[in-house]
Design a protein around this motif. Sequence first.
Motif, PDB file in Angstrom:
ATOM      1  N   MET A   1       1.305   0.772  16.103  1.00  0.00           N
ATOM      2  CA  MET A   1       2.564   0.566  15.372  1.00  0.00           C
ATOM      3  C   MET A   1       3.278   1.892  15.183  1.00  0.00           C
ATOM      4  N   ASP A   2       4.561   1.825  14.874  1.00  0.00           N
ATOM      5  CA  ASP A   2       5.335   3.031  14.568  1.00  0.00           C
ATOM      6  C   ASP A   2       5.064   3.449  13.125  1.00  0.00           C
ATOM      7  N   CYS A   3       4.937   4.726  12.899  1.00  0.00           N
ATOM      8  CA  CYS A   3       4.696   5.261  11.557  1.00  0.00           C
ATOM      9  C   CYS A   3       5.603   6.465  11.319  1.00  0.00           C
ATOM     10  N   LYS A   4       5.954   6.666  10.075  1.00  0.00           N
ATOM     11  CA  LYS A   4       6.668   7.902   9.738  1.00  0.00           C
ATOM     12  C   LYS A   4       6.518   8.200   8.254  1.00  0.00           C
ATOM     13  N   TRP A   5       6.552   9.481   7.943  1.00  0.00           N
ATOM     14  CA  TRP A   5       6.529   9.915   6.554  1.00  0.00           C
ATOM     15  C   TRP A   5       7.960  10.170   6.100  1.00  0.00           C
ATOM     16  N   VAL A   6       8.291   9.680   4.915  1.00  0.00           N
ATOM     17  CA  VAL A   6       9.649   9.859   4.391  1.00  0.00           C
ATOM     18  C   VAL A   6       9.573  10.392   2.967  1.00  0.00           C
TER      19      VAL A   6
ATOM     20  N   GLU B   1      -6.407  14.138   5.770  1.00  0.00           N
ATOM     21  CA  GLU B   1      -6.600  12.686   5.716  1.00  0.00           C
ATOM     22  C   GLU B   1      -5.397  11.950   6.303  1.00  0.00           C
ATOM     23  N   SER B   2      -4.219  12.427   5.967  1.00  0.00           N
ATOM     24  CA  SER B   2      -3.006  11.752   6.447  1.00  0.00           C
ATOM     25  C   SER B   2      -2.877  11.872   7.960  1.00  0.00           C
ATOM     26  N   ASP B   3      -3.203  13.016   8.505  1.00  0.00           N
ATOM     27  CA  ASP B   3      -3.123  13.204   9.953  1.00  0.00           C
ATOM     28  C   ASP B   3      -4.090  12.286  10.679  1.00  0.00           C
ATOM     29  N   GLN B   4      -5.311  12.184  10.180  1.00  0.00           N
ATOM     30  CA  GLN B   4      -6.315  11.328  10.801  1.00  0.00           C
ATOM     31  C   GLN B   4      -5.904   9.856  10.728  1.00  0.00           C
ATOM     32  N   LEU B   5      -5.403   9.468   9.583  1.00  0.00           N
ATOM     33  CA  LEU B   5      -5.011   8.078   9.380  1.00  0.00           C
ATOM     34  C   LEU B   5      -3.867   7.684  10.308  1.00  0.00           C
ATOM     35  N   VAL B   6      -2.836   8.506  10.356  1.00  0.00           N
ATOM     36  CA  VAL B   6      -1.653   8.175  11.142  1.00  0.00           C
ATOM     37  C   VAL B   6      -1.932   8.238  12.637  1.00  0.00           C
TER      38      VAL B   6
ATOM     39  N   ILE C   1       0.854  -1.183   0.000  1.00  0.00           N
ATOM     40  CA  ILE C   1       0.000   0.000   0.000  1.00  0.00           C
ATOM     41  C   ILE C   1       0.896   1.241   0.000  1.00  0.00           C
ATOM     42  N   TRP C   2       0.785   2.020  -1.073  1.00  0.00           N
ATOM     43  CA  TRP C   2       1.578   3.242  -1.244  1.00  0.00           C
ATOM     44  C   TRP C   2       0.674   4.427  -0.909  1.00  0.00           C
ATOM     45  N   LEU C   3       0.869   5.006   0.265  1.00  0.00           N
ATOM     46  CA  LEU C   3       0.101   6.168   0.693  1.00  0.00           C
ATOM     47  C   LEU C   3       0.978   7.404   0.568  1.00  0.00           C
ATOM     48  N   GLU C   4       0.546   8.316  -0.269  1.00  0.00           N
ATOM     49  CA  GLU C   4       1.373   9.466  -0.656  1.00  0.00           C
ATOM     50  C   GLU C   4       0.762  10.764  -0.136  1.00  0.00           C
ATOM     51  N   LYS C   5       1.618  11.638   0.414  1.00  0.00           N
ATOM     52  CA  LYS C   5       1.214  12.967   0.884  1.00  0.00           C
ATOM     53  C   LYS C   5       2.253  13.957   0.386  1.00  0.00           C
ATOM     54  N   GLY C   6       1.914  14.713  -0.634  1.00  0.00           N
ATOM     55  CA  GLY C   6       2.906  15.618  -1.222  1.00  0.00           C
ATOM     56  C   GLY C   6       4.073  14.823  -1.782  1.00  0.00           C
ATOM     57  N   GLU C   7       5.264  15.106  -1.290  1.00  0.00           N
ATOM     58  CA  GLU C   7       6.459  14.391  -1.744  1.00  0.00           C
ATOM     59  C   GLU C   7       6.873  13.282  -0.774  1.00  0.00           C
ATOM     60  N   GLU C   8       5.969  12.914   0.133  1.00  0.00           N
ATOM     61  CA  GLU C   8       6.297  11.915   1.150  1.00  0.00           C
ATOM     62  C   GLU C   8       5.395  10.691   1.038  1.00  0.00           C
ATOM     63  N   ILE C   9       5.912   9.590   1.556  1.00  0.00           N
ATOM     64  CA  ILE C   9       5.131   8.343   1.597  1.00  0.00           C
ATOM     65  C   ILE C   9       5.187   7.774   3.009  1.00  0.00           C
ATOM     66  N   LEU C  10       4.205   6.959   3.341  1.00  0.00           N
ATOM     67  CA  LEU C  10       4.078   6.430   4.698  1.00  0.00           C
ATOM     68  C   LEU C  10       4.778   5.082   4.834  1.00  0.00           C
ATOM     69  N   LEU C  11       5.624   4.973   5.851  1.00  0.00           N
ATOM     70  CA  LEU C  11       6.230   3.707   6.229  1.00  0.00           C
ATOM     71  C   LEU C  11       5.770   3.350   7.639  1.00  0.00           C
ATOM     72  N   ILE C  12       5.679   2.046   7.896  1.00  0.00           N
ATOM     73  CA  ILE C  12       5.251   1.577   9.216  1.00  0.00           C
ATOM     74  C   ILE C  12       6.237   0.536   9.740  1.00  0.00           C
ATOM     75  N   LYS C  13       6.209   0.309  11.043  1.00  0.00           N
ATOM     76  CA  LYS C  13       6.988  -0.766  11.656  1.00  0.00           C
ATOM     77  C   LYS C  13       6.084  -1.465  12.666  1.00  0.00           C
ATOM     78  N   GLU C  14       5.668  -2.694  12.301  1.00  0.00           N
ATOM     79  CA  GLU C  14       4.776  -3.449  13.183  1.00  0.00           C
ATOM     80  C   GLU C  14       5.578  -4.129  14.290  1.00  0.00           C
ATOM     81  N   LYS C  15       4.882  -4.518  15.344  1.00  0.00           N
ATOM     82  CA  LYS C  15       5.550  -5.125  16.496  1.00  0.00           C
ATOM     83  C   LYS C  15       6.005  -6.549  16.217  1.00  0.00           C
TER      84      LYS C  15
END
Length: 355
Positions: free
Chosen positions: A326-331, A314-319, A232-246
């Motif tokens: 889980m850990d999340c970050k936009w890169v 949308e991105s703020d609500q989702l994250v 799942i590629w979630l894009e916000k401007g020039e950034e994409i969302l990465l996650i780290k599950e437990k």
Amino acid sequence: MTPQEKLRSWFLLNQRDLPFRKKKQAYSIWVSEVMLQQTRVAAMLPLYENFMSRFPTVADLARSSEEEVLSAWKGLGYYTRARNLRKAAIYVEQNFNGSFPKDLNEVLKVPGIGPYTARAILSIAYDLKHAVLDGNVKRVLARLFIYEKNILGAGADKDLQSLADNFLYEDFPGDHNQAMMELGATICLPENPKCLLCPLQSDCKGLSENLLDRIPLRTKEDKKLSLIGHFIWLEKGEEILLIKEKKPRFLKGMYVLPYYFEGKLPSEEYRSSELIQDLANRKSLIKLPRSFSHTITHHKFQFWIHKEVLSEKESDQLVSAMREEMDCKWVKKENLENEFPSSLASKVKKIILSD
């Protein structure tokens, strides 16, 4: 000359010029041996040089973050090796003040180090009398002494280790072990061995009995699980969302693009968390028309990519909803391969850019 003497003389004249052979240093030998597990020398060398420049000592590696090590490991795959190498450096730093231990039983307690790696380091770095047994050495021994059993079968390692121990040149164990591995890698090849160039041709029972076409015997059931996966590629401007599950099934401890598998799964550990399933059910996701294949030990995957461009709200609500589990970050898109250091990231990005 004894066979062992002939083998060592051949090695000293014909050995490949490899950077980890320049010094008898336990740390550099250790790193090289871990990198060479399931990786060819030619592919490993440039990555080895870069890794050693970033982490020149055990202390440097022990002080590093997991993300730094995974980033430096990019291109080698099998990232559990990198995590274990870092854990091992911390263990050696804490328990042996950064000096690699010289006792085999102590070395086998170090995270990620098994019998082969332990014996290789101790013999090459410290000239201790331990014979190694890897795939190349098994092939040389099987042909040299006509070992006709399946070398992948039960009891084969014990038999072959005994042959290796008895054949060890105890005056020069480090040279001997490297010579055995070098012989298997360059002369005693699986197919079309170069017997005329072999220093042991007059001592090889397999050659004299004309048995090289059927020794060694290797029979192994290579069953790969086939799975269909989705990124799942979630894009916000020039950034994409990465996650780290437990507790992910794959890519442990790594920030990744969200992913899940479909269909009948081998076990529950392949099942995604409810949050990822909720992501997968978003109606605004667009499935891209191209997929790609990927293999990880015992697994063969076909991956599809689903893309969505989000607004800031949308991105703020989702994250905010995801961060509880889980850990999340936009890169930045251009930093994807550094933040998600796997060839999977490059494959996904290639399809995204061609969309």
